[in-house]
Design a protein around this motif. Structure first.
Motif, mmCIF file in Angstrom:
data_model
loop_
_atom_site.group_PDB
_atom_site.id
_atom_site.type_symbol
_atom_site.label_atom_id
_atom_site.label_comp_id
_atom_site.label_asym_id
_atom_site.label_seq_id
_atom_site.Cartn_x
_atom_site.Cartn_y
_atom_site.Cartn_z
ATOM 1 N N GLN A 1 -83.694 -11.196 -9.528
ATOM 2 C CA GLN A 1 -82.575 -11.079 -8.591
ATOM 3 C C GLN A 1 -81.217 -11.252 -9.252
ATOM 4 N N ARG A 2 -81.191 -11.720 -10.488
ATOM 5 C CA ARG A 2 -79.922 -11.807 -11.207
ATOM 6 C C ARG A 2 -79.452 -10.435 -11.671
ATOM 7 N N LEU A 3 -80.363 -9.470 -11.685
ATOM 8 C CA LEU A 3 -79.988 -8.116 -12.072
ATOM 9 C C LEU A 3 -79.218 -7.451 -10.937
ATOM 10 N N PRO A 4 -78.299 -6.557 -11.239
ATOM 11 C CA PRO A 4 -77.567 -5.856 -10.179
ATOM 12 C C PRO A 4 -78.537 -5.098 -9.264
ATOM 13 N N PRO A 5 -78.267 -5.071 -7.965
ATOM 14 C CA PRO A 5 -79.153 -4.349 -7.040
ATOM 15 C C PRO A 5 -79.355 -2.889 -7.431
ATOM 16 N N GLU A 6 -78.302 -2.258 -7.945
ATOM 17 C CA GLU A 6 -78.434 -0.855 -8.356
ATOM 18 C C GLU A 6 -79.493 -0.704 -9.441
ATOM 19 N N ARG A 7 -79.520 -1.641 -10.366
ATOM 20 C CA ARG A 7 -80.511 -1.597 -11.451
ATOM 21 C C ARG A 7 -81.921 -1.804 -10.899
ATOM 22 N N ARG A 8 -82.052 -2.724 -9.969
ATOM 23 C CA ARG A 8 -83.388 -3.000 -9.418
ATOM 24 C C ARG A 8 -83.918 -1.821 -8.616
ATOM 25 N N VAL A 9 -83.066 -1.196 -7.814
ATOM 26 C CA VAL A 9 -83.504 -0.021 -7.059
ATOM 27 C C VAL A 9 -83.891 1.096 -8.015
ATOM 28 N N ALA A 10 -83.093 1.300 -9.053
ATOM 29 C CA ALA A 10 -83.409 2.348 -10.029
ATOM 30 C C ALA A 10 -84.733 2.065 -10.730
ATOM 31 N N ASP A 11 -85.020 0.793 -11.016
ATOM 32 C CA ASP A 11 -86.274 0.434 -11.677
ATOM 33 C C ASP A 11 -87.472 0.730 -10.779
ATOM 34 N N VAL A 12 -87.341 0.421 -9.484
ATOM 35 C CA VAL A 12 -88.439 0.711 -8.545
ATOM 36 C C VAL A 12 -88.704 2.215 -8.478
ATOM 37 N N LEU B 1 -81.423 -3.707 -0.154
ATOM 38 C CA LEU B 1 -81.871 -4.747 -1.085
ATOM 39 C C LEU B 1 -80.935 -5.951 -1.043
ATOM 40 N N ARG B 2 -79.635 -5.703 -0.970
ATOM 41 C CA ARG B 2 -78.693 -6.821 -0.847
ATOM 42 C C ARG B 2 -78.971 -7.631 0.422
ATOM 43 N N ARG B 3 -79.276 -6.932 1.510
ATOM 44 C CA ARG B 3 -79.586 -7.638 2.765
ATOM 45 C C ARG B 3 -80.820 -8.507 2.604
#
Length: 341
Positions: free
Chosen positions: A181-192, A215-217
């Motif tokens: 969760q320390r990663l930016p949300p954009e990065r996490r969505v892109a990884d998924v 994801l932020r929510r």
């Protein structure tokens, strides 16, 4: 994403509306097809218009995953998609359970609440495992079963998936999630997307920002981490328990006409499991789709809709399927009846 029959990418259609539906002492969020779902209750549809269907998403997914396929299956199927407890817009169950059996109870409760008789049941990944349990224990509720990369136990060690059993260790899972969760949300969505799609470019950019906002929510929800870790523990336990034989025994009990789709390039569910599925399910057509990852219904919704058309035609030999056969069905291949691996 909306994909034309010629493979052209168009602007994505809007996600379907929905609302929270009561299942007794808790609620689940359900999305439905416009004009075929009651204004009052999106879990209800007019059987005279179409046949009811229920769609169940996978791990970290939501009812939004089914938007394109539900649109393509209309008007033959009046499909609704639920957010499993703790995911999407659904709050967790009061008992906090995320076992396959508990999630299957939720799906069964929704189908029974609908009250229109047996449904066409569709599930992806974790949702596929849940749908196997539903179809095995309540065959009276199922017309046909469609499984897309079902998360059924695979005892073969895969180093790239070691994070899942690690997250099942008490205390470790929450710590790993905090690091992620320390990663930016954009990065996490892109990884998924990169993990779930054979070609991440097929994910419509117009939907990317909405997924980041969602994801932020979820990062601010006090139960989101527990839902994710609880579901991962469930999948790990299903594999460890008696070598995963329980889930495959459930598969062998299913008599409903079944379609099982695997993605050739799936990084999460090995397409070689198609061989085991071919032997486990009594009345199934097993398909491996080329250039496809873990979410075939999102990456190639037209192909999946065409394969479901084949399933519906076979389940209704009178020919009154209401859905013409399309060339897309020939672009996926049936898997030979051979053992996995």
């Amino acid at each position: 994403m909306t994909e034309s029959a010629r493979g052209e990418t168009q602007q994505p259609i809007p996600h379907r509306p929905g609302k929270l539906v009561s299942l007794g002492d808790y609620q689940v969020y359900v999305r439905g097809v416009p004009d075929q779902v009651s204004e009052v209750d999106p879990a209800s549809s007019d059987p005279a218009l179409s046949e009811p269907a229920v769609c169940v998403h996978g791990l970290e997914g939501s009812s939004r995953n089914w938007t394109d396929l539900m649109d393509l299956l209309c008007p033959r199927l009046a499909a609704v998609a639920l957010d499993l407890p703790g995911f999407g817009e659904s709050p967790p169950r009061p008992d906090g359970r995320y076992s396959i059996a508990a999630l299957a109870q939720t799906v069964i409760a929704l189908i029974e609440r609908n009250g229109h008789g047996p449904v066409h049941l569709l599930g992806n990944s974790l949702g596929g495992a849940v749908c196997v349990k539903v179809a095995a224990t309540r065959p009276d509720l199922i017309r046909t079963l469609t499984l897309i990369s079902p998360a059924l136990p695979d005892a073969r060690l895969r180093l790239d998936l070691l994070r899942f059993p690690l997250m099942s260790v008490p205390g470790v899972g929450a710590r790993l999630l905090r690091q992620v969760q320390r990663l930016p949300p954009e990065r996490r969505v892109a990884d998924v997307i990169a993990n779930c799609f054979s070609d991440p470019r097929r994910f419509p950019q117009a939907r990317f920002a909405a997924e980041v906002t969602e994801l932020r929510r979820r990062d601010d929800l006090d139960y989101a981490a527990a839902a994710l870790v609880g579901s991962i523990r469930t999948l790990t336990a299903e594999t460890v328990r008696r070598g995963g034989r329980s889930a495959w025994r459930d598969a062998a009990l299913i008599t409903a006409p079944t379609l099982v789709i695997y993605g050739h390039d799936d990084r999460l569910v090995d397409a070689r499991m198609a061989g085991r599925a071919a032997h486990a399910f009594q009345n199934a057509r097993i398909v491996v789709m080329p250039s496809t990852g873990h979410v075939a219904h999102m990456e190639h919704p037209h192909l999946v809709a065409a394969e479901i058309g084949v399933l519906l035609a076979a389940a209704n030999p009178s020919g009154q399927t209401g859905q013409a056969q399309t060339p897309e069905a020939g672009r996926a291949r049936e898997f030979p009846l051979a053992p996995a691996g």
